[in-house]
Design a protein around this motif. Structure first.
Motif, PDB file in Angstrom:
ATOM      1  N   GLU A 122     -34.147  19.424  25.569  1.00  0.00           N
ATOM      2  CA  GLU A 122     -34.901  18.722  26.627  1.00  0.00           C
ATOM      3  C   GLU A 122     -34.654  17.212  26.564  1.00  0.00           C
ATOM      4  N   ALA A 123     -34.340  16.714  25.369  1.00  0.00           N
ATOM      5  CA  ALA A 123     -34.023  15.278  25.225  1.00  0.00           C
ATOM      6  C   ALA A 123     -32.556  14.998  25.558  1.00  0.00           C
ATOM      7  N   GLY A 124     -31.837  16.016  26.008  1.00  0.00           N
ATOM      8  CA  GLY A 124     -30.447  15.815  26.442  1.00  0.00           C
ATOM      9  C   GLY A 124     -29.443  15.788  25.299  1.00  0.00           C
ATOM     10  N   LEU A 125     -29.751  16.458  24.192  1.00  0.00           N
ATOM     11  CA  LEU A 125     -28.867  16.436  23.019  1.00  0.00           C
ATOM     12  C   LEU A 125     -28.168  17.779  22.818  1.00  0.00           C
ATOM     13  N   HIS A 126     -26.958  17.726  22.292  1.00  0.00           N
ATOM     14  CA  HIS A 126     -26.318  18.934  21.780  1.00  0.00           C
ATOM     15  C   HIS A 126     -26.996  19.288  20.448  1.00  0.00           C
ATOM     16  N   LYS A 162     -37.427  10.037  21.148  1.00  0.00           N
ATOM     17  CA  LYS A 162     -37.964   9.033  22.070  1.00  0.00           C
ATOM     18  C   LYS A 162     -37.239   7.685  21.908  1.00  0.00           C
ATOM     19  N   GLU A 163     -37.130   7.233  20.662  1.00  0.00           N
ATOM     20  CA  GLU A 163     -36.546   5.903  20.405  1.00  0.00           C
ATOM     21  C   GLU A 163     -35.041   5.901  20.684  1.00  0.00           C
ATOM     22  N   GLU A 164     -34.356   6.966  20.296  1.00  0.00           N
ATOM     23  CA  GLU A 164     -32.901   7.009  20.475  1.00  0.00           C
ATOM     24  C   GLU A 164     -32.530   7.051  21.960  1.00  0.00           C
ATOM     25  N   ALA A 165     -33.422   7.661  22.775  1.00  0.00           N
ATOM     26  CA  ALA A 165     -33.140   7.755  24.220  1.00  0.00           C
ATOM     27  C   ALA A 165     -33.138   6.369  24.871  1.00  0.00           C
ATOM     28  N   LYS A 166     -33.790   5.408  24.225  1.00  0.00           N
ATOM     29  CA  LYS A 166     -33.852   4.049  24.796  1.00  0.00           C
ATOM     30  C   LYS A 166     -32.583   3.248  24.515  1.00  0.00           C
ATOM     31  N   ARG A 167     -31.770   3.732  23.571  1.00  0.00           N
ATOM     32  CA  ARG A 167     -30.593   2.954  23.149  1.00  0.00           C
ATOM     33  C   ARG A 167     -29.358   3.356  23.945  1.00  0.00           C
ATOM     34  N   GLU A 222     -38.665  25.411  18.070  1.00  0.00           N
ATOM     35  CA  GLU A 222     -39.375  24.269  18.668  1.00  0.00           C
ATOM     36  C   GLU A 222     -38.501  23.002  18.650  1.00  0.00           C
ATOM     37  N   ILE A 223     -37.773  22.782  17.554  1.00  0.00           N
ATOM     38  CA  ILE A 223     -36.947  21.563  17.467  1.00  0.00           C
ATOM     39  C   ILE A 223     -35.737  21.669  18.397  1.00  0.00           C
ATOM     40  N   THR A 224     -35.124  22.861  18.450  1.00  0.00           N
ATOM     41  CA  THR A 224     -33.958  23.042  19.340  1.00  0.00           C
ATOM     42  C   THR A 224     -34.367  22.788  20.788  1.00  0.00           C
ATOM     43  N   LYS A 225     -35.509  23.342  21.163  1.00  0.00           N
ATOM     44  CA  LYS A 225     -35.988  23.177  22.540  1.00  0.00           C
ATOM     45  C   LYS A 225     -36.211  21.689  22.854  1.00  0.00           C
ATOM     46  N   ALA A 226     -36.877  21.003  21.947  1.00  0.00           N
ATOM     47  CA  ALA A 226     -37.153  19.580  22.171  1.00  0.00           C
ATOM     48  C   ALA A 226     -35.845  18.782  22.242  1.00  0.00           C
ATOM     49  N   GLY A 235     -27.105   5.309   3.693  1.00  0.00           N
ATOM     50  CA  GLY A 235     -26.382   4.261   4.425  1.00  0.00           C
ATOM     51  C   GLY A 235     -26.734   4.211   5.900  1.00  0.00           C
ATOM     52  N   VAL A 236     -27.773   4.939   6.303  1.00  0.00           N
ATOM     53  CA  VAL A 236     -28.197   4.908   7.713  1.00  0.00           C
ATOM     54  C   VAL A 236     -29.081   3.660   7.923  1.00  0.00           C
ATOM     55  N   ASP A 237     -28.900   2.994   9.057  1.00  0.00           N
ATOM     56  CA  ASP A 237     -29.694   1.813   9.411  1.00  0.00           C
ATOM     57  C   ASP A 237     -31.190   2.153   9.287  1.00  0.00           C
ATOM     58  N   ALA A 238     -31.942   1.319   8.560  1.00  0.00           N
ATOM     59  CA  ALA A 238     -33.369   1.604   8.314  1.00  0.00           C
ATOM     60  C   ALA A 238     -34.147   1.794   9.619  1.00  0.00           C
ATOM     61  N   ASN A 239     -33.738   1.061  10.670  1.00  0.00           N
ATOM     62  CA  ASN A 239     -34.444   1.183  11.956  1.00  0.00           C
ATOM     63  C   ASN A 239     -34.217   2.535  12.624  1.00  0.00           C
ATOM     64  N   ARG A 240     -33.219   3.251  12.123  1.00  0.00           N
ATOM     65  CA  ARG A 240     -32.900   4.550  12.752  1.00  0.00           C
ATOM     66  C   ARG A 240     -33.208   5.718  11.812  1.00  0.00           C
ATOM     67  N   CYS A 241     -33.967   5.433  10.742  1.00  0.00           N
ATOM     68  CA  CYS A 241     -34.501   6.505   9.886  1.00  0.00           C
ATOM     69  C   CYS A 241     -35.948   6.708  10.332  1.00  0.00           C
ATOM     70  N   TYR A 242     -36.227   7.854  10.921  1.00  0.00           N
ATOM     71  CA  TYR A 242     -37.508   8.046  11.613  1.00  0.00           C
ATOM     72  C   TYR A 242     -38.462   8.940  10.807  1.00  0.00           C
ATOM     73  N   PRO A 243     -39.789   8.756  11.063  1.00  0.00           N
ATOM     74  CA  PRO A 243     -40.764   9.582  10.342  1.00  0.00           C
ATOM     75  C   PRO A 243     -40.789  11.023  10.834  1.00  0.00           C
ATOM     76  N   ASP A 244     -40.380  11.250  12.098  1.00  0.00           N
ATOM     77  CA  ASP A 244     -40.339  12.626  12.604  1.00  0.00           C
ATOM     78  C   ASP A 244     -39.364  12.705  13.779  1.00  0.00           C
ATOM     79  N   TYR A 245     -39.013  13.935  14.144  1.00  0.00           N
ATOM     80  CA  TYR A 245     -37.970  14.103  15.175  1.00  0.00           C
ATOM     81  C   TYR A 245     -38.452  13.704  16.571  1.00  0.00           C
ATOM     82  N   ILE A 246     -39.749  13.838  16.832  1.00  0.00           N
ATOM     83  CA  ILE A 246     -40.254  13.489  18.178  1.00  0.00           C
ATOM     84  C   ILE A 246     -40.054  11.992  18.424  1.00  0.00           C
TER      85      ILE A 246
END
Ligand code: NAD
Length: 399
Positions: free
Chosen positions: A107-111, A77-82, A100-104, A62-73
Motif C-alpha cells: 500500500e506504501a508503493g514498495l516492492h 511514512k517518512e521514506e515516502a516524503k523523500r 500485515e507488513i506485506t500489505k502495508a 552503517g545506515v544513516d541514523a535518521n533512516r533507522c526507524y523505531p517501527d515500519y509504519i
C-alpha cells in the motif's frame, strides 16, 4: 558466470524490517542482497521490535541514523516524503507479522521480499497477490536454499529426459536441534516457532518443508500434486497441536508418487536436507550439506558425481556460478543468487518488461502461496486422521 557487474541500471534503495541484532536470519538477507553492490543499497530499516536496540544496530551497520526507524509504519511514512526514499523492503520478522507488513508495504508503493512461510492462509496469499498486481509490485519469497545452482542442473536434466519419466520423489528436511523441550523455553526464536498465534498452523511443515517443497517445484516445474496425505506428531507434547515431526505422502497427476519427511527431533542429525528424484532410467540426488555435488545414477552404470562450475553443466546452471571451479561455496551464494533475481524482477516490473518477468525463474508470490497451500493441506490431512486430501494446486504453468 556472475562477477558482480551490474545486471540492472542502478542499485535498488533497500530497507529491512526485522533481522536485527538478535535475529537468526537477518544477516543472510544482508549477505545475499549486498554481495553485489550493483543490485541493492541498504539505506533504511526498522530492524527490531525493540526500537532502541534496532536503531543502535542499524547505525552499527552503517545506515544513516535518521533512516533507522523505531517501527515500519513510521519508516513507510517518512521514506515516502523523500525523493530518494526506499523502493523495496525485506521482511525478516516472525511468521505472524508477514501478512500485515506485506500489505502495508504494498500500500506504501514498495516492492516486497518476504520470509517463508509467506502467510497463514492461501486466502491471504491470493488477496496479497491481487494487491501486488494492482500496485504493479513484485513479492518475492526467501526460499534461501533455492539459489543453489545445481538445482537448475537437475531441472535442465529432467527437462532433457536424462532420467526418463519421473516415478518417485523423495524429499527430506530434518534436524535434531529441537529434540528436547529446552529451547522452547530458553531460545527466543524457538519459543515463537511453537506458538500457533505467531508461527501459524504448523511448526516443521512451515519452518522446514516449505523450502524443500519449493525446491521440488523448481526442479520439476511440470509436476503437479493431485493428492496428499500427512501424518504429524508432537513428540514434545507441549508443542501440540504444532508438529515437530511429519510424514507426507504425495500422488502426482502424472502417476508419480512422493514422500517427504520433515522433523526437528531427528536426534543427532545436524542437517538432513536431501532431494532424490527417481526416473525410469536414472536418479538424481542432491544434499544441501554437499552443495557442490550432484549425483547422477544411471541404472547399470557407475555412479557419476557432477561438480559445480564445470563446463559440462547446463548453461542455466553455470549462469548462476559465482566462484568458479576449485573454490567451494554454499548457502551464502544461494541467497545472493536469489536476491539478484529479486532485483532483476523488480527492475523489470518497474520498466513494464513482462518478457523478462515471464522467463525469470525465482520464488515469486505464486511460490509463496503454494507453500501455504502445502501447509494447509498437510494440516487438514493430518488433523482428519491422516486421510488423502485433494491438492488443488493453482500454480501457473512455469516457463
Ligand atoms: P528471530 O526471532 O530470530 O528474529 C526476528 C527478528 O525480527 C528480531 O530481530 C526481532 O526483533 C524482529 N522483529 C519482530 N517483530 C518485529 C516488528 N514488528 N518490527 C520490526 N522487527 C521485528 O526469528 P528468525 O529465526 O530470524 O525468523 C524470522 C523469519 O525468518 C521467520 O518467518 C522464519 O520462518 C524465517 N526464517 C527463514 C530462514 C530461511 O532460510 N529463509 C531461516 C530462518 C528463519
Amino acid at each position: 558466470m556472475l562477477n558482480g557487474e551490474k545486471k540492472i541500471a542502478r542499485p535498488l534503495r533497500w530497507a529491512m524490517i526485522g533481522g536485527g541484532r538478535t535475529g537468526q536470519v537477518g544477516y543472510k538477507h544482508r549477505i545475499g542482497a549486498l554481495r553485489d553492490n550493483t543490485a541493492y543499497q541498504l539505506v533504511a530499516g526498522a530492524f527490531d521490535i525493540d526500537a532502541e536496540r534496532g536503531i543502535d544496530f542499524g547505525v552499527n551497520l552503517g545506515v544513516d541514523a535518521n533512516r533507522c526507524y523505531p517501527d515500519y509504519i513510521k519508516m513507510f511514512k517518512e521514506e515516502a516524503k523523500r525523493e530518494d526514499g526506499i523502493e523495496v523492503v525485506s521482511i525478516a520478522t516472525p511468521n505472524g507479522t508477514h501478512y500485515e507488513i506485506t500489505k502495508a508495504a504494498l500500500e506504501a508503493g514498495l516492492h516486497v521480499i518476504c520470509e517463508k512461510p509467506l502467510f497463514f492462509t492461501v486466502a491471504e496469499g491470493e488477496e496479497i497477490k491481487a494487491l501486488a498486481e494492482k500496485q504493479g509490485k513484485i513479492v518475492g519469497v526467501t526460499y534461501g536454499f533455492s539459489g543453489n545452482q545445481l538445482l537448475l542442473q537437475m531441472r535442465a536434466m529432467i527437462e532433457q529426459g536424462k532420467i526418463g519419466d519421473i516415478r518417485v520423489v523423495d524429499l527430506q528436511y530434518t534436524h535434531g536441534f529441537s529434540a528436547t523441550e529446552q529451547g522452547d523455553k530458553t531460545n527466543a526464536a524457538q519459543k515463537w516457532r511453537v506458538d500457533p498465534k505467531v508461527a501459524g498452523p504448523s511448526f516443521v511443515l512451515g519452518d522446514l518443508s516449505t523450502h524443500t517443497y519449493y525446491m521440488s517445484e523448481l526442479i520439476m516445474p511440470n509436476m503437479k500434486i493431485k493428492k496428499l496425505l500427512c501424518d504429524r506428531q508432537s513428540f514434545v507434547g507441549s508443542r501440540a497441536p504444532l508438529e515437530d515431526n511429519a510424514f507426507v505422502l504425495m500422488q502426482y497427476e502424472n502417476g508419480a508418487v512422493g514422500r517427504l519427511w520433515t522433523s526437528s527431533i531427528n536426534a543427532g542429525c545436524m542437517d538432513g536436507h536431501r532431494i532424490r528424484i527417481v526416473g525410469s532410467k536414472a536418479s538424481l540426488e542432491w544434499w544441501d550439506s554437499k552443495p557442490n555435488e550432484l549425483k547422477f545414477e544411471v541404472q547399470g552404470e557407475p555412479i557419476q558425481t557432477l561438480i559445480r562450475a564445470m563446463p559440462y553443466l547446463d548453461e542455466t546452471c553455470n549462469a548462476d556460478e559465482r566462484l568458479g571451479a576449485l573454490h567451494q561455496e554454499g548457502l551464502t551464494e544461494s541467497w545472493a543468487n536469489i536476491y539478484l533475481k529479486f532485483a532483476i524482477a523488480i527492475d523489470a516490473k518497474n520498466r513494464g518488461d513482462e518478457e523478462t518477468l515471464k522467463n525469470l525463474v525465482y520464488p515469486d508470490i505464486n511460490a509463496g502461496i503454494e507453500g501455504i497451500r502445502w501447509i494447509e493441506k498437510c494440516v487438514r490431512s493430518a488433523d482428519n486422521g491422516s486421510v488423502w486430501v485433494e491438492y488443488e494446486s493453482k500454480k501457473p504453468q512455469l516457463v
